[in-house]
Design a protein around this motif. Structure first.
Motif, PDB file in Angstrom:
ATOM      1  N   VAL A   1       0.871  -1.180   0.000  1.00 57.82           N
ATOM      2  CA  VAL A   1       0.000   0.000   0.000  1.00 57.82           C
ATOM      3  C   VAL A   1       0.903   1.223   0.000  1.00 57.82           C
ATOM      4  O   VAL A   1       1.610   1.476   0.975  1.00 57.82           O
ATOM      5  CB  VAL A   1      -0.944  -0.005   1.228  1.00 57.82           C
ATOM      6  CG1 VAL A   1      -1.777   1.266   1.273  1.00 57.82           C
ATOM      7  CG2 VAL A   1      -1.827  -1.246   1.229  1.00 57.82           C
ATOM      8  N   GLU A   2       0.888   1.943  -1.110  1.00 57.58           N
ATOM      9  CA  GLU A   2       1.758   3.113  -1.240  1.00 57.58           C
ATOM     10  C   GLU A   2       1.389   4.186  -0.226  1.00 57.58           C
ATOM     11  O   GLU A   2       0.216   4.462   0.009  1.00 57.58           O
ATOM     12  CB  GLU A   2       1.657   3.700  -2.654  1.00 57.58           C
ATOM     13  CG  GLU A   2       2.446   2.923  -3.675  1.00 57.58           C
ATOM     14  CD  GLU A   2       2.575   3.682  -4.967  1.00 57.58           C
ATOM     15  OE1 GLU A   2       2.767   4.917  -4.930  1.00 57.58           O
ATOM     16  OE2 GLU A   2       2.467   3.027  -6.008  1.00 57.58           O
ATOM     17  N   GLY A   3       2.415   4.767   0.367  1.00 55.34           N
ATOM     18  CA  GLY A   3       2.214   5.857   1.312  1.00 55.34           C
ATOM     19  C   GLY A   3       1.820   5.412   2.706  1.00 55.34           C
ATOM     20  O   GLY A   3       1.717   6.228   3.609  1.00 55.34           O
ATOM     21  N   ALA A   4       1.595   4.112   2.882  1.00 49.95           N
ATOM     22  CA  ALA A   4       1.215   3.613   4.210  1.00 49.95           C
ATOM     23  C   ALA A   4       2.472   3.401   5.042  1.00 49.95           C
ATOM     24  O   ALA A   4       3.517   3.013   4.518  1.00 49.95           O
ATOM     25  CB  ALA A   4       0.444   2.308   4.082  1.00 49.95           C
ATOM     26  N   PRO A   5       2.381   3.662   6.332  1.00 50.88           N
ATOM     27  CA  PRO A   5       3.545   3.442   7.186  1.00 50.88           C
ATOM     28  C   PRO A   5       3.844   1.949   7.295  1.00 50.88           C
ATOM     29  O   PRO A   5       2.959   1.102   7.211  1.00 50.88           O
ATOM     30  CB  PRO A   5       3.121   4.024   8.539  1.00 50.88           C
ATOM     31  CG  PRO A   5       1.630   4.010   8.506  1.00 50.88           C
ATOM     32  CD  PRO A   5       1.237   4.142   7.068  1.00 50.88           C
ATOM     33  N   GLY A   6       5.124   1.620   7.458  1.00 53.01           N
ATOM     34  CA  GLY A   6       5.503   0.221   7.635  1.00 53.01           C
ATOM     35  C   GLY A   6       5.354  -0.565   6.349  1.00 53.01           C
ATOM     36  O   GLY A   6       5.478  -0.032   5.249  1.00 53.01           O
ATOM     37  N   ARG A   7       5.065  -1.844   6.527  1.00 51.76           N
ATOM     38  CA  ARG A   7       4.948  -2.746   5.368  1.00 51.76           C
ATOM     39  C   ARG A   7       3.496  -3.137   5.126  1.00 51.76           C
ATOM     40  O   ARG A   7       3.189  -4.293   4.881  1.00 51.76           O
ATOM     41  CB  ARG A   7       5.773  -4.002   5.603  1.00 51.76           C
ATOM     42  CG  ARG A   7       7.246  -3.739   5.755  1.00 51.76           C
ATOM     43  CD  ARG A   7       8.053  -4.987   6.003  1.00 51.76           C
ATOM     44  NE  ARG A   7       7.236  -6.133   6.396  1.00 51.76           N
ATOM     45  CZ  ARG A   7       7.496  -7.392   6.082  1.00 51.76           C
ATOM     46  NH1 ARG A   7       8.546  -7.684   5.384  1.00 51.76           N
ATOM     47  NH2 ARG A   7       6.717  -8.377   6.491  1.00 51.76           N
ATOM     48  N   LYS A   8       2.610  -2.173   5.193  1.00 47.94           N
ATOM     49  CA  LYS A   8       1.192  -2.467   5.012  1.00 47.94           C
ATOM     50  C   LYS A   8       0.957  -3.017   3.611  1.00 47.94           C
ATOM     51  O   LYS A   8       1.444  -2.477   2.632  1.00 47.94           O
ATOM     52  CB  LYS A   8       0.339  -1.217   5.241  1.00 47.94           C
ATOM     53  CG  LYS A   8      -1.149  -1.506   5.247  1.00 47.94           C
ATOM     54  CD  LYS A   8      -1.939  -0.303   5.704  1.00 47.94           C
ATOM     55  CE  LYS A   8      -3.401  -0.650   5.831  1.00 47.94           C
ATOM     56  NZ  LYS A   8      -4.172   0.443   6.398  1.00 47.94           N
ATOM     57  N   ARG A   9       0.191  -4.126   3.577  1.00 47.19           N
ATOM     58  CA  ARG A   9      -0.106  -4.776   2.307  1.00 47.19           C
ATOM     59  C   ARG A   9      -1.596  -4.997   2.190  1.00 47.19           C
ATOM     60  O   ARG A   9      -2.290  -5.188   3.175  1.00 47.19           O
ATOM     61  CB  ARG A   9       0.630  -6.127   2.252  1.00 47.19           C
ATOM     62  CG  ARG A   9       2.132  -5.942   2.270  1.00 47.19           C
ATOM     63  CD  ARG A   9       2.922  -7.157   2.729  1.00 47.19           C
ATOM     64  NE  ARG A   9       2.476  -8.436   2.241  1.00 47.19           N
ATOM     65  CZ  ARG A   9       3.157  -9.227   1.429  1.00 47.19           C
ATOM     66  NH1 ARG A   9       4.336  -8.843   1.004  1.00 47.19           N
ATOM     67  NH2 ARG A   9       2.683 -10.387   1.070  1.00 47.19           N
ATOM     68  N   ARG A  10      -2.064  -4.978   0.962  1.00 42.47           N
ATOM     69  CA  ARG A  10      -3.490  -5.199   0.667  1.00 42.47           C
ATOM     70  C   ARG A  10      -3.607  -6.577   0.011  1.00 42.47           C
ATOM     71  O   ARG A  10      -2.912  -6.878  -0.949  1.00 42.47           O
ATOM     72  CB  ARG A  10      -3.998  -4.114  -0.271  1.00 42.47           C
ATOM     73  CG  ARG A  10      -5.453  -4.219  -0.599  1.00 42.47           C
ATOM     74  CD  ARG A  10      -5.891  -2.980  -1.401  1.00 42.47           C
ATOM     75  NE  ARG A  10      -7.271  -3.068  -1.787  1.00 42.47           N
ATOM     76  CZ  ARG A  10      -8.293  -2.834  -0.981  1.00 42.47           C
ATOM     77  NH1 ARG A  10      -8.077  -2.486   0.261  1.00 42.47           N
ATOM     78  NH2 ARG A  10      -9.527  -2.941  -1.421  1.00 42.47           N
TER      79      ARG A  10
END
Length: 176
Positions: A58-67
């Protein structure tokens, strides 16, 4: 049932990040199939390794957030599993065994535990009824909505039955 199928079901309904999935799971499927957030994240990694789901950053999300989203192979597995023969659920209820044991031994005062369970089932019933009122003010038009409502109504019926059972057990214990 297995946790992978519960997660695939949730992702088939709507893609999302692991944290979104865990929150949705707590509010819906989690009422019928419980899992910790850690178990959900571990299973998402397995599902991704099996090519049943896909995760994108997820672009711009903090950390390694994934969808996460379900892939065709995951949908095929969900279809296979949904259509497979279903074994009737086995009843494994500690309360039933404890009440049977209470007929043979003196466990002390079980009414406190039954009151606690009664309050739990009343609270769960209130939660389900609030979800029904909020999410289904009118009969759903889609098959998906109708099936979701059917499952919710079964949860409501279960909680009502458990409330009636706890009240009957309490009445018996208080006035043998």
């Amino acid at each position: 049932m297995s946790l992978p199928h519960a997660i695939l079901t949730s992702l088939a309904e709507r893609p999302g990040s692991g944290s979104e999935l865990a929150r949705r799971f707590d509010r819906s499927i989690g009422h019928f199939w419980q899992a910790t957030h850690q178990q959900i994240y571990r299973e998402l990694a397995r599902l991704e390794a099996s090519a049943w789901v896909e995760a994108t950053a997820v672009e711009g999300a903090p950390g390694r957030k994934r969808r996460y989203r379900i892939l065709p192979a995951g949908r095929q597995e969900l279809e296979r599993w949904t259509g497979a023969a279903l074994a009737p659920p086995a009843i494994r209820d500690e309360l039933m065994v404890r009440l049977r044991a209470a007929g043979e031994v003196d466990p002390g005062d079980l009414t406190h535990e039954l009151d606690r369970l009664l309050n739990h089932h009343r609270a769960q019933l209130a939660t389900y009824e609030a979800v029904r009122e909020r999410d289904f003010p009118h009969p759903p038009a889609s098959r998906t909505g109708l099936l979701q409502l059917l499952v919710l109504d079964e949860g409501i019926a279960f909680e009502r039955q458990r409330i009636a059972f706890c009240e009957a057990a309490l009445a018996l214990l208080r006035n043998p």
